[in-house]
Motif scaffolding. Structure first.
Motif, PDB file in Angstrom:
ATOM      1  N   SER A  58      47.190  48.740  41.363  1.00 21.38           N
ATOM      2  CA  SER A  58      46.272  48.609  41.535  1.00 21.38           C
ATOM      3  C   SER A  58      44.836  47.800  41.974  1.00 21.38           C
ATOM      4  O   SER A  58      43.421  48.626  42.857  1.00 21.38           O
ATOM      5  CB  SER A  58      45.409  48.403  39.876  1.00 21.38           C
ATOM      6  N   PHE A  59      45.137  46.806  43.104  1.00 23.69           N
ATOM      7  CA  PHE A  59      44.276  45.956  43.291  1.00 23.69           C
ATOM      8  C   PHE A  59      44.839  47.177  44.816  1.00 23.69           C
ATOM      9  O   PHE A  59      43.600  46.767  45.656  1.00 23.69           O
ATOM     10  CB  PHE A  59      44.190  44.659  43.325  1.00 23.69           C
ATOM     11  N   PRO A  62      43.637  51.871  44.632  1.00 22.53           N
ATOM     12  CA  PRO A  62      43.003  52.035  42.798  1.00 22.53           C
ATOM     13  C   PRO A  62      43.387  53.800  42.672  1.00 22.53           C
ATOM     14  O   PRO A  62      43.841  54.468  43.024  1.00 22.53           O
ATOM     15  CB  PRO A  62      41.791  52.546  43.103  1.00 22.53           C
ATOM     16  N   VAL A  79      39.578  56.867  40.808  1.00 23.24           N
ATOM     17  CA  VAL A  79      39.572  56.680  41.651  1.00 23.24           C
ATOM     18  C   VAL A  79      38.077  57.341  41.680  1.00 23.24           C
ATOM     19  O   VAL A  79      36.960  56.912  42.780  1.00 23.24           O
ATOM     20  CB  VAL A  79      40.157  57.808  42.466  1.00 23.24           C
ATOM     21  N   ILE A  82      35.213  54.792  41.256  1.00 22.58           N
ATOM     22  CA  ILE A  82      35.035  53.689  42.333  1.00 22.58           C
ATOM     23  C   ILE A  82      33.951  54.803  43.398  1.00 22.58           C
ATOM     24  O   ILE A  82      33.301  53.959  43.994  1.00 22.58           O
ATOM     25  CB  ILE A  82      36.345  52.954  43.106  1.00 22.58           C
ATOM     26  N   VAL A 142      30.359  48.338  42.622  1.00 23.51           N
ATOM     27  CA  VAL A 142      31.743  48.825  43.543  1.00 23.51           C
ATOM     28  C   VAL A 142      32.780  48.382  42.482  1.00 23.51           C
ATOM     29  O   VAL A 142      34.244  48.472  42.851  1.00 23.51           O
ATOM     30  CB  VAL A 142      31.885  49.073  44.925  1.00 23.51           C
ATOM     31  N   PHE A 143      32.432  47.013  42.742  1.00 24.68           N
ATOM     32  CA  PHE A 143      33.407  45.543  42.480  1.00 24.68           C
ATOM     33  C   PHE A 143      33.960  45.914  40.747  1.00 24.68           C
ATOM     34  O   PHE A 143      34.795  45.317  40.482  1.00 24.68           O
ATOM     35  CB  PHE A 143      33.065  43.642  43.104  1.00 24.68           C
ATOM     36  N   TYR A 146      36.050  48.151  40.642  1.00 22.41           N
ATOM     37  CA  TYR A 146      37.517  47.744  41.020  1.00 22.41           C
ATOM     38  C   TYR A 146      38.056  47.519  39.907  1.00 22.41           C
ATOM     39  O   TYR A 146      39.383  47.035  39.548  1.00 22.41           O
ATOM     40  CB  TYR A 146      37.238  47.673  42.196  1.00 22.41           C
ATOM     41  N   ALA A 150      41.685  47.647  37.766  1.00 23.45           N
ATOM     42  CA  ALA A 150      43.002  47.181  37.861  1.00 23.45           C
ATOM     43  C   ALA A 150      43.131  46.029  36.456  1.00 23.45           C
ATOM     44  O   ALA A 150      44.406  46.172  35.782  1.00 23.45           O
ATOM     45  CB  ALA A 150      42.545  45.657  38.451  1.00 23.45           C
TER      46      ALA A 150
END
Length: 196
Positions: A58-59, A62, A79, A82, A142-143, A146, A150
């Protein structure tokens, strides 16, 4: 009072069952089959996903952790989450740059694309700062998205290893419990859970 307590403890020592045992045997489970694009049928092994692999996949890409776990339908949501945050980053960055150049032109007394709105230096600076703040928050988003994608793949892989037995029962039994602060103890009721 003591007689009532002893009576309650004696009644509570009998076993209690949460479910009855089913007398009808379960039907044999069918194996899961997957059909691939080249119409070659392959059996999916009865495997349990490894949580660390799901996290790493996943990292790396995505949505691939969700596909690895066998839940391919979650990948578009991963997806999409993100992608939405990336859209907000580009949208806010574009408006930040436009208001920044308009502010520079306003300070030089040149016409710019927002001249007709008559915002002035203060209005342009406030809007520029607003979109700069939104841009920074979108980067954080975003982070965060993400990381959440994960973590979801990691937790989903762990939960697939979770045993859900159909026979859950428990029994109440008297116990002697001691208080660690005072050192004194007393009678209590314990719950024992049986999973078969």
């Amino acid at each position: 009072m003591k007689g009532l307590l002893i009576g309650v403890l004696l009644v509570c020592t009998c076993p209690l069952f949460g479910q009855q045992i089913d007398s009808i045997p379960a039907a044999p489970q069918e194996k899961v089959r997957m059909v691939f694009m080249d119409s070659v049928r392959k059996e999916r092994k009865n495997r349990l996903p490894v949580p660390k692999k799901a996290l790493l996949y996943s990292f790396a890409l995505p949505g691939s952790g969700q596909v690895y776990n066998g839940h391919w339908w979650k990948a578009p949501f991963a997806v999409g989450a993100i992608g939405t945050m990336v859209y907000f980053v580009t949208y806010s960055s574009d408006l930040y740059k436009r208001f920044q150049s308009a502010l520079e032109d306003e300070l030089l007394k040149k016409p710019h694309e927002f001249t007709k709105f008559n915002l002035g230096v203060t209005g342009l600076r406030n809007r520029r700062d607003f979109y700069d703040k939104n841009r920074q928050l979108s980067y954080v988003g975003v982070f965060a998205a993400y990381g959440l994608v994960a973590v979801e793949a990691f937790v989903d892989a762990h939960l697939q290893n979770f045993d859900m037995s159909e026979d859950l029962s428990f029994k109440l039994k008297p116990t002697f419990q001691s208080d660690p602060r005072t050192g004194f103890g007393g009678p209590g009721i314990g719950i024992v859970v049986f999973v078969k």
